[in-house]
Design a protein around this motif. Structure first.
Motif, PDB file in Angstrom:
ATOM      1  N   LYS A  42     -50.371  -8.694  16.614  1.00 34.61           N
ATOM      2  CA  LYS A  42     -50.870  -7.834  15.527  1.00 34.61           C
ATOM      3  C   LYS A  42     -49.845  -6.770  15.159  1.00 34.61           C
ATOM      4  CE  LYS A  42     -55.840  -8.389  16.320  1.00 34.61           C
ATOM      5  NZ  LYS A  42     -57.098  -7.708  16.696  1.00 34.61           N
ATOM      6  N   ASP A  43     -49.241  -6.164  16.196  1.00 31.75           N
ATOM      7  CA  ASP A  43     -48.239  -5.125  15.943  1.00 31.75           C
ATOM      8  C   ASP A  43     -47.025  -5.695  15.224  1.00 31.75           C
ATOM      9  OD1 ASP A  43     -49.684  -3.040  17.155  1.00 31.75           O
ATOM     10  OD2 ASP A  43     -48.999  -3.631  19.132  1.00 31.75           O
ATOM     11  N   LEU A  44     -46.624  -6.905  15.607  1.00 34.19           N
ATOM     12  CA  LEU A  44     -45.439  -7.525  14.994  1.00 34.19           C
ATOM     13  C   LEU A  44     -45.697  -7.883  13.530  1.00 34.19           C
ATOM     14  CD1 LEU A  44     -44.303  -9.865  17.912  1.00 34.19           C
ATOM     15  CD2 LEU A  44     -43.215  -7.752  17.157  1.00 34.19           C
ATOM     16  N   ILE A  45     -46.897  -8.360  13.235  1.00 36.39           N
ATOM     17  CA  ILE A  45     -47.256  -8.684  11.851  1.00 36.39           C
ATOM     18  C   ILE A  45     -47.240  -7.409  11.004  1.00 36.39           C
ATOM     19  CG2 ILE A  45     -49.135  -9.450  10.327  1.00 36.39           C
ATOM     20  CD1 ILE A  45     -49.881 -11.460  12.580  1.00 36.39           C
ATOM     21  N   ALA A  46     -47.832  -6.331  11.539  1.00 39.50           N
ATOM     22  CA  ALA A  46     -47.855  -5.055  10.818  1.00 39.50           C
ATOM     23  C   ALA A  46     -46.448  -4.506  10.639  1.00 39.50           C
ATOM     24  CB  ALA A  46     -48.705  -4.041  11.578  1.00 39.50           C
ATOM     25  N   LEU A  47     -45.623  -4.646  11.687  1.00 41.42           N
ATOM     26  CA  LEU A  47     -44.253  -4.154  11.633  1.00 41.42           C
ATOM     27  C   LEU A  47     -43.440  -4.926  10.590  1.00 41.42           C
ATOM     28  CD1 LEU A  47     -42.538  -2.030  13.093  1.00 41.42           C
ATOM     29  CD2 LEU A  47     -41.832  -3.812  14.695  1.00 41.42           C
ATOM     30  N   GLY A  48     -43.608  -6.236  10.571  1.00 38.03           N
ATOM     31  CA  GLY A  48     -42.923  -7.060   9.571  1.00 38.03           C
ATOM     32  C   GLY A  48     -43.305  -6.655   8.157  1.00 38.03           C
ATOM     33  N   ARG A  49     -44.598  -6.323   7.966  1.00 35.00           N
ATOM     34  CA  ARG A  49     -45.071  -5.873   6.653  1.00 35.00           C
ATOM     35  C   ARG A  49     -44.419  -4.540   6.270  1.00 35.00           C
ATOM     36  NH1 ARG A  49     -50.193  -5.440   7.872  1.00 35.00           N
ATOM     37  NH2 ARG A  49     -50.514  -7.682   7.762  1.00 35.00           N
ATOM     38  N   ASN A  50     -44.341  -3.618   7.253  1.00 33.31           N
ATOM     39  CA  ASN A  50     -43.712  -2.318   7.011  1.00 33.31           C
ATOM     40  C   ASN A  50     -42.251  -2.473   6.604  1.00 33.31           C
ATOM     41  OD1 ASN A  50     -45.622  -0.961   9.689  1.00 33.31           O
ATOM     42  ND2 ASN A  50     -45.868  -0.412   7.557  1.00 33.31           N
ATOM     43  N   VAL A  51     -41.527  -3.342   7.322  1.00 34.22           N
ATOM     44  CA  VAL A  51     -40.102  -3.541   7.041  1.00 34.22           C
ATOM     45  C   VAL A  51     -39.912  -4.146   5.645  1.00 34.22           C
ATOM     46  CG1 VAL A  51     -38.012  -4.760   7.744  1.00 34.22           C
ATOM     47  CG2 VAL A  51     -39.467  -3.740   9.476  1.00 34.22           C
ATOM     48  N   SER A  52     -40.758  -5.123   5.304  1.00 30.31           N
ATOM     49  CA  SER A  52     -40.674  -5.738   3.970  1.00 30.31           C
ATOM     50  C   SER A  52     -40.928  -4.707   2.873  1.00 30.31           C
ATOM     51  CB  SER A  52     -41.691  -6.881   3.852  1.00 30.31           C
ATOM     52  OG  SER A  52     -41.386  -7.908   4.761  1.00 30.31           O
ATOM     53  N   GLN A  53     -41.913  -3.830   3.099  1.00 32.14           N
ATOM     54  CA  GLN A  53     -42.230  -2.794   2.102  1.00 32.14           C
ATOM     55  C   GLN A  53     -41.109  -1.764   1.989  1.00 32.14           C
ATOM     56  OE1 GLN A  53     -46.097  -1.603   3.554  1.00 32.14           O
ATOM     57  NE2 GLN A  53     -47.172  -3.081   2.262  1.00 32.14           N
ATOM     58  N   ILE A  54     -40.419  -1.512   3.116  1.00 34.93           N
ATOM     59  CA  ILE A  54     -39.262  -0.601   3.080  1.00 34.93           C
ATOM     60  C   ILE A  54     -38.166  -1.188   2.203  1.00 34.93           C
ATOM     61  CG2 ILE A  54     -37.270   0.014   4.490  1.00 34.93           C
ATOM     62  CD1 ILE A  54     -38.851   1.416   6.318  1.00 34.93           C
ATOM     63  N   ARG A  55     -37.925  -2.477   2.347  1.00 34.66           N
ATOM     64  CA  ARG A  55     -36.879  -3.120   1.535  1.00 34.66           C
ATOM     65  C   ARG A  55     -37.189  -2.997   0.052  1.00 34.66           C
ATOM     66  NH1 ARG A  55     -35.538  -9.029   3.720  1.00 34.66           N
ATOM     67  NH2 ARG A  55     -33.965  -8.843   2.100  1.00 34.66           N
ATOM     68  N   VAL A  56     -38.438  -3.273  -0.312  1.00 38.41           N
ATOM     69  CA  VAL A  56     -38.850  -3.164  -1.713  1.00 38.41           C
ATOM     70  C   VAL A  56     -38.763  -1.713  -2.176  1.00 38.41           C
ATOM     71  CG1 VAL A  56     -40.788  -3.429  -3.315  1.00 38.41           C
ATOM     72  CG2 VAL A  56     -40.332  -5.208  -1.615  1.00 38.41           C
ATOM     73  N   GLY A  57     -39.281  -0.794  -1.349  1.00 39.20           N
ATOM     74  CA  GLY A  57     -39.265   0.622  -1.702  1.00 39.20           C
ATOM     75  C   GLY A  57     -37.857   1.162  -1.851  1.00 39.20           C
ATOM     76  N   ALA A  58     -36.938   0.720  -0.982  1.00 33.34           N
ATOM     77  CA  ALA A  58     -35.551   1.179  -1.050  1.00 33.34           C
ATOM     78  C   ALA A  58     -34.894   0.731  -2.354  1.00 33.34           C
ATOM     79  CB  ALA A  58     -34.763   0.646   0.155  1.00 33.34           C
ATOM     80  N   GLU A  59     -35.173  -0.493  -2.771  1.00 35.80           N
ATOM     81  CA  GLU A  59     -34.625  -0.993  -4.039  1.00 35.80           C
ATOM     82  C   GLU A  59     -35.153  -0.174  -5.213  1.00 35.80           C
ATOM     83  OE1 GLU A  59     -35.524  -5.147  -4.334  1.00 35.80           O
ATOM     84  OE2 GLU A  59     -34.360  -5.674  -2.551  1.00 35.80           O
ATOM     85  N   GLU A  60     -36.447   0.118  -5.195  1.00 41.91           N
ATOM     86  CA  GLU A  60     -37.048   0.895  -6.282  1.00 41.91           C
ATOM     87  C   GLU A  60     -36.477   2.315  -6.312  1.00 41.91           C
ATOM     88  OE1 GLU A  60     -41.274   0.752  -5.858  1.00 41.91           O
ATOM     89  OE2 GLU A  60     -41.409  -1.394  -6.271  1.00 41.91           O
ATOM     90  N   MET A  61     -36.292   2.910  -5.114  1.00 43.42           N
ATOM     91  CA  MET A  61     -35.748   4.263  -5.067  1.00 43.42           C
ATOM     92  C   MET A  61     -34.300   4.302  -5.548  1.00 43.42           C
ATOM     93  SD  MET A  61     -37.265   6.403  -1.849  1.00 43.42           S
ATOM     94  CE  MET A  61     -36.558   5.346  -0.603  1.00 43.42           C
ATOM     95  N   ALA A  62     -33.524   3.272  -5.217  1.00 43.66           N
ATOM     96  CA  ALA A  62     -32.133   3.214  -5.684  1.00 43.66           C
ATOM     97  C   ALA A  62     -32.094   3.165  -7.211  1.00 43.66           C
ATOM     98  CB  ALA A  62     -31.430   1.996  -5.086  1.00 43.66           C
ATOM     99  N   THR A  63     -32.972   2.354  -7.796  1.00 44.96           N
ATOM    100  CA  THR A  63     -33.031   2.243  -9.264  1.00 44.96           C
ATOM    101  C   THR A  63     -33.465   3.568  -9.889  1.00 44.96           C
ATOM    102  OG1 THR A  63     -33.574  -0.114  -9.106  1.00 44.96           O
ATOM    103  CG2 THR A  63     -34.093   0.986 -11.183  1.00 44.96           C
ATOM    104  N   GLN A  64     -34.518   4.172  -9.340  1.00 47.47           N
ATOM    105  CA  GLN A  64     -35.041   5.436  -9.875  1.00 47.47           C
ATOM    106  C   GLN A  64     -34.018   6.572  -9.736  1.00 47.47           C
ATOM    107  OE1 GLN A  64     -37.896   6.030 -11.432  1.00 47.47           O
ATOM    108  NE2 GLN A  64     -39.542   4.751 -10.652  1.00 47.47           N
ATOM    109  N   SER A  65     -33.284   6.585  -8.624  1.00 47.68           N
ATOM    110  CA  SER A  65     -32.306   7.656  -8.420  1.00 47.68           C
ATOM    111  C   SER A  65     -31.123   7.512  -9.385  1.00 47.68           C
ATOM    112  CB  SER A  65     -31.812   7.674  -6.970  1.00 47.68           C
ATOM    113  OG  SER A  65     -31.190   6.458  -6.619  1.00 47.68           O
ATOM    114  N   GLN A  66     -30.764   6.275  -9.725  1.00 47.18           N
ATOM    115  CA  GLN A  66     -29.720   6.064 -10.740  1.00 47.18           C
ATOM    116  C   GLN A  66     -30.188   6.585 -12.098  1.00 47.18           C
ATOM    117  OE1 GLN A  66     -29.119   1.841 -10.323  1.00 47.18           O
ATOM    118  NE2 GLN A  66     -27.427   2.075  -8.898  1.00 47.18           N
ATOM    119  N   GLU A  67     -31.464   6.319 -12.406  1.00 53.02           N
ATOM    120  CA  GLU A  67     -32.027   6.822 -13.666  1.00 53.02           C
ATOM    121  C   GLU A  67     -32.064   8.356 -13.658  1.00 53.02           C
ATOM    122  OE1 GLU A  67     -35.824   4.955 -14.150  1.00 53.02           O
ATOM    123  OE2 GLU A  67     -34.969   2.933 -14.300  1.00 53.02           O
TER     124      GLU A  67
END
Length: 205
Positions: free
Chosen positions: A49-74
């Motif tokens: 259960k912890d590994l599934i939740a952790l994998g979800r967190n890491v995936s969301q970080i990747r998406v969030g980091a991409e969005e933040m990079a785009t927003q910070s450029q703007e």
């Protein structure tokens, strides 16, 4: 256990298979090899259960980091248009660099067999640095040579970026807290894989 001692399995009552010394020695070899694999499998299943939740967190970080990079450029583009000084813009551009590095760190955690201890350290540090720069752009920070943004569009974009960062930060904390479980599970997985050939060979014999 059934092969060694006899017992009920697959709908059949079976006698012991240890009918001579050779078979008995093969069963003893299996008995010695099996616990390591069983313990490794148990460690992975115990953390499921912890590994599934952790994998979800890491995936969301990747998406969030991409969005933040785009927003910070703007944001930096709006700052330039709004007349912010070159030094202020350059310091704000670090937001993009930090967001991109956070995305790479998350990808490494998700994809690497062995996690470099520096990666979670940098994720924590970069998250703190990002927070400090965003705060500095909002209210000013003399030590960072940042003044509060006043221009309307840039300030609105900063608000969007701060909101995005808040969601991002919620996914960072569990990763830094639970990373030990992922490392342990990866080690157990490696043990399971490395022992499987010997275990299969013992079963075949």
């Amino acid at each position: 256990s059934v092969l060694e001692k006899g017992g009920f399995a697959f709908g059949v009552d079976l006698p012991s298979a240890a009918t001579d010394d050779e078979i008995r020695s093969r069963l003893q070899e299996l008995d010695q090899r099996w616990p390591e694999s069983a313990n490794a499998a148990g460690a992975i299943l115990g953390a499921q259960k912890d590994l599934i939740a952790l994998g979800r967190n890491v995936s969301q970080i990747r998406v969030g980091a991409e969005e933040m990079a785009t927003q910070s450029q703007e944001l930096t583009a709006l700052m330039q248009q709004g007349g912010s000084g070159a030094g202020q813009v350059i310091r704000a551009q670090r937001l993009t660099f930090l967001a991109e590095r956070l995305g790479r760190g998350a990808a490494e955690i998700l994809g690497s067999e062995v996690i470099d201890p520096e990666v979670p350290f940098l994720i924590g540090k970069d998250t703190n640095d990002l927070r400090a720069i965003l705060q500095g752009l909002e209210t000013g920070n003399e030590s960072m040579q940042l003044t509060a943004l006043r221009e309307g569009e840039a300030r609105a974009k900063l608000g969007e970026l701060k909101k995005l960062f808040g969601q991002f930060e919620q996914n960072v904390s569990p990763i830094l807290r639970e990373l030990g479980k992922l490392t342990t599970a990866r080690q157990a997985s490696a043990t399971l894989v490395s022992g499987s050939e010997q275990l299969q060979s013992a079963v075949a014999k």
